[in-house]
Structures are given as structure tokens and as C-alpha cells.
Scaffold this motif. Structure first.
Motif, PDB file in Angstrom:
ATOM      1  N   VAL A  38       0.873  -1.173   0.000  1.00 32.63           N
ATOM      2  CA  VAL A  38       0.000   0.000   0.000  1.00 32.63           C
ATOM      3  C   VAL A  38       0.907   1.219   0.000  1.00 32.63           C
ATOM      4  N   VAL A  39       0.691   2.124  -0.939  1.00 26.68           N
ATOM      5  CA  VAL A  39       1.535   3.313  -1.068  1.00 26.68           C
ATOM      6  C   VAL A  39       0.729   4.546  -0.655  1.00 26.68           C
ATOM      7  N   LEU A  40       1.315   5.328   0.258  1.00 26.02           N
ATOM      8  CA  LEU A  40       0.650   6.513   0.792  1.00 26.02           C
ATOM      9  C   LEU A  40       1.174   7.780   0.133  1.00 26.02           C
ATOM     10  N   HIS A  41       0.252   8.701  -0.155  1.00 28.83           N
ATOM     11  CA  HIS A  41       0.562   9.959  -0.839  1.00 28.83           C
ATOM     12  C   HIS A  41      -0.153  11.115  -0.152  1.00 28.83           C
ATOM     13  N   TYR A  42       0.289  12.351  -0.440  1.00 25.95           N
ATOM     14  CA  TYR A  42      -0.577  13.507  -0.246  1.00 25.95           C
ATOM     15  C   TYR A  42      -0.874  14.099  -1.613  1.00 25.95           C
ATOM     16  N   THR A  43      -1.961  14.880  -1.698  1.00 27.56           N
ATOM     17  CA  THR A  43      -2.448  15.331  -3.000  1.00 27.56           C
ATOM     18  C   THR A  43      -1.863  16.655  -3.471  1.00 27.56           C
ATOM     19  N   ASN A 107      -4.047  16.966   1.363  1.00 24.02           N
ATOM     20  CA  ASN A 107      -3.066  17.722   2.144  1.00 24.02           C
ATOM     21  C   ASN A 107      -2.263  18.540   1.144  1.00 24.02           C
ATOM     22  N   GLN A 108      -2.017  19.797   1.465  1.00 19.04           N
ATOM     23  CA  GLN A 108      -1.340  20.681   0.525  1.00 19.04           C
ATOM     24  C   GLN A 108       0.145  20.377   0.368  1.00 19.04           C
ATOM     25  N   GLY A 109       0.702  19.539   1.230  1.00 18.81           N
ATOM     26  CA  GLY A 109       2.131  19.259   1.122  1.00 18.81           C
ATOM     27  C   GLY A 109       2.940  20.364   1.758  1.00 18.81           C
ATOM     28  N   TYR A 110       3.686  21.106   0.933  1.00 20.25           N
ATOM     29  CA  TYR A 110       4.521  22.159   1.488  1.00 20.25           C
ATOM     30  C   TYR A 110       4.433  23.438   0.659  1.00 20.25           C
ATOM     31  N   TYR A 111       4.797  24.534   1.318  1.00 18.11           N
ATOM     32  CA  TYR A 111       4.902  25.839   0.679  1.00 18.11           C
ATOM     33  C   TYR A 111       6.320  26.357   0.906  1.00 18.11           C
ATOM     34  N   GLU A 112       6.852  27.028  -0.077  1.00 18.47           N
ATOM     35  CA  GLU A 112       8.121  27.728   0.105  1.00 18.47           C
ATOM     36  C   GLU A 112       7.832  29.138   0.603  1.00 18.47           C
ATOM     37  N   THR A 113       8.405  29.524   1.737  1.00 20.99           N
ATOM     38  CA  THR A 113       8.197  30.842   2.321  1.00 20.99           C
ATOM     39  C   THR A 113       9.553  31.506   2.539  1.00 20.99           C
ATOM     40  N   PRO A 114       9.579  32.819   2.771  1.00 18.39           N
ATOM     41  CA  PRO A 114      10.861  33.480   3.069  1.00 18.39           C
ATOM     42  C   PRO A 114      11.593  32.866   4.258  1.00 18.39           C
ATOM     43  N   ALA A 115      10.837  32.266   5.172  1.00 19.80           N
ATOM     44  CA  ALA A 115      11.449  31.656   6.357  1.00 19.80           C
ATOM     45  C   ALA A 115      11.835  30.196   6.130  1.00 19.80           C
ATOM     46  N   GLY A 116      11.558  29.696   4.932  1.00 20.01           N
ATOM     47  CA  GLY A 116      11.871  28.308   4.634  1.00 20.01           C
ATOM     48  C   GLY A 116      10.633  27.519   4.238  1.00 20.01           C
ATOM     49  N   ARG A 117      10.781  26.241   4.114  1.00 17.51           N
ATOM     50  CA  ARG A 117       9.690  25.373   3.664  1.00 17.51           C
ATOM     51  C   ARG A 117       8.716  25.109   4.812  1.00 17.51           C
ATOM     52  N   TYR A 118       7.422  25.321   4.539  1.00 15.37           N
ATOM     53  CA  TYR A 118       6.370  25.048   5.515  1.00 15.37           C
ATOM     54  C   TYR A 118       5.591  23.823   5.066  1.00 15.37           C
ATOM     55  N   ARG A 158      12.365  11.656  -7.026  1.00 13.55           N
ATOM     56  CA  ARG A 158      11.442  12.656  -7.576  1.00 13.55           C
ATOM     57  C   ARG A 158      10.248  12.962  -6.685  1.00 13.55           C
ATOM     58  N   LYS A 159      10.052  12.223  -5.588  1.00 17.73           N
ATOM     59  CA  LYS A 159       8.885  12.427  -4.742  1.00 17.73           C
ATOM     60  C   LYS A 159       9.285  12.558  -3.280  1.00 17.73           C
ATOM     61  N   VAL A 160       8.519  13.360  -2.520  1.00 18.91           N
ATOM     62  CA  VAL A 160       8.766  13.505  -1.081  1.00 18.91           C
ATOM     63  C   VAL A 160       7.514  13.207  -0.255  1.00 18.91           C
ATOM     64  N   ASP A 161       6.400  12.876  -0.895  1.00 14.87           N
ATOM     65  CA  ASP A 161       5.175  12.626  -0.141  1.00 14.87           C
ATOM     66  C   ASP A 161       5.169  11.223   0.469  1.00 14.87           C
TER      67      ASP A 161
END
Length: 260
Positions: A38-43, A107-118, A158-161
Motif C-alpha cells: 500500500v503506497v501513501l501519498h498527499y495530494t 493535504n497541501q504538502g509544502y509551501y516555500e516561504t521566506p522563512a523556509g519550507r512550511y 522525484r517524490k517527497v510525499d
């Protein structure tokens, strides 16, 4: 005469429509489920966008779990192949769409922000629902411990989820994934603090876990990506892809536990 003609017509129609009779009274003992993992992902998207992507494009998954509320959507029957992992490898098996069940979490995964990855945290009720679904799948397909894996495990280049905030330890506490004994990790880490194994050792241990990893003894980008994938799962406080004593200890203890 009319009755005879009608009977002949019915026989011919049965033949034309494939009137095949199959005897199911004998069942072979030499069989198991075609599902191996079973492989788990975020969208990386909200619910509506996730539903659109997973039902109206070539990308798909067997299940999608919403975040609020944590509704379980079955998008592909488990007996059919979903297109959720792409180029992939685990424990020497490749192109895993054919042998896996895919579960996507909204799940949104991550965002790049001035303070780093959220990274967006996972909703607790969403994880509760996932655990119920996983236990059902594991029971029905008689999957052994270690069969629930990350997209980043099978495609680390190529993936981090599902990312470093996914609660693998919670799944381990529910008996769904293996987890290294912390006392054994502490003892082994003390030894590795004195003498850290070489890169070739890390590559060998990661390969034993199931990762597709180079075996040339060099700390190249591909090897760092695999180390980071392992760290996101078993040491998410730091997943820089650098070999260190704690990572080495967790790798060794996990492999020793798997060997019995």
C-alpha cells in the motif's frame, strides 16, 4: 415443431452471447492477493481539486481521504490498477502500479516561504480514518508487516510525499509499520558516534530496507535523496540526507529486527 425451433434458437443465442459455464466448486490452495504493498501519498491540493485530478486525468488512486470531514472516496476498485506511483521500485520490484493499492490524503504538502519550507500538518481525524482503512486492507489482503510504504520510498529521486509530518510512528503503534526498538537504537548510536560506517555500508543497509539506491560507495545526490527518504520516515526531526550515527543506528536495528 414450434417448441423445437424455439429451443434451437435459444441454444444459438446462448452461443452468440458467450454462454460459458464455469465450475467454481474447486479452489486452489496455492494463491494469494495480487496486492503486495500500500503506497501513501498527499495530494498537494484541496478536496475538490484532488477529486478532479484523480478522476478526470490519467492520474488516479484507489482511495482518497478528505481532511474535513475525513470522508473515504473509493475511486478505483482494488482489483483494478490505479495510476498513482509511476516509475518506481521497492525490494527489487519495479513499476508498482500493478501490485499496489494507492491511498491519497488531501493535504497541501509544502509551501516555500521566506522563512523556509512550511509543511501542512495532517488532520488527526484524517489519520484515524486512514488507520481504519489500512487495517481493513491489511486483513483482507493478508499483507505482512512492512507492506505500507511512502511514495518517497518507491520514488525517492522525484517524490517527497507524504512528507516529514506524516505520523509513521502512530501507524507503528497501531501495528501497521515496523519501528526500531529505541533502546537498541540508543546503544548502537553510541557505537556509531565513535566510528561511523562508510557510504557503501549505508547504501547496502538502505537496499536491505527495500530502496533503489546506488551501490558505488559515493555520497552522490541520488544516495542523499534515498537517505532523506528514510530519515523523513524514521527520523523526521532532521532529513538532510546526510549520513550520521542516528540514521545508521535506525537502519541497522530495523534490518536486524526484520531478519529476526
Amino acid at each position: 415443431m414450434k417448441s423445437l425451433c424455439l429451443a434451437l434458437v435459444l441454444v444459438l443465442l446462448a452461443g452468440c452471447t458467450g454462454g460459458l459455464r464455469i465450475d467454481d466448486s474447486h479452489t486452489a490452495t496455492g494463491q494469494n492477493s495480487r496486492v503486495q504493498y500500500v503506497v501513501l501519498h498527499y495530494t498537494s491540493a484541496d478536496l475538490q481539486r484532488s477529486l478532479d485530478l484523480l478522476t478526470q486525468t490519467e492520474v488516479s488512486s484507489h482511495y482518497l481521504i478528505g481532511d474535513a470531514p475525513p470522508t473515504v472516496y473509493r475511486l478505483v476498485d482494488e482489483n483494478r490498477r490505479a495510476w498513482h506511483v509511476g516509475v518506481s521500485e521497492w525490494q527489487g520490484r519495479t513499476w508498482l502500479n500493478a501490485s499496489t493499492i494507492g491511498i491519497e490524503l488531501v493535504n497541501q504538502g509544502y509551501y516555500e516561504t521566506p522563512a523556509g519550507r512550511y509543511w501542512q500538518p495532517f488532520a488527526p481525524k484524517q489519520i484515524d480514518t486512514l488507520i481504519v482503512l489500512l487495517k481493513d486492507i491489511v486483513k483482507r489482503h493478508q499483507l505482512p508487516l512492512g507492506s505500507i510504504i511512502a511514495h518517497s520510498d518507491v520514488a525517492p529521486q522525484r517524490k517527497v510525499d507524504p512528507g516529514p509530518l506524516f505520523p509513521w510512528k502512530r501507524l507503528a503503534d497501531e501495528g501497521l509499520v515496523p519501528w526500531p526498538n529505541e533502546d537498541a537504537v540508543a546503544r548502537q548510536q553510541a557505537l556509531f558516534d565513535i566510528s561511523l560506517p562508510g557510504i557503501e555500508w549505508f547504501q547496502e543497509q538502505l537496499a536491505q530496507q527495500g530502496y533503489s539506491v546506488p551501490r558505488h560507495g559515493e555520497l552522490d545526490e541520488a544516495t542523499r535523496n534515498v537517505i532523506a527518504a528514510f530519515q523523513m520516515k524514521y527520523r523526521p526531526a532532521r532529513y538532510d540526507g546526510q549520513p550520521d550515527a542516528e540514521t545508521a543506528a535506525r537502519l541497522q536495528v530495523l534490518n536486524l529486527q526484520a531478519a529476526g
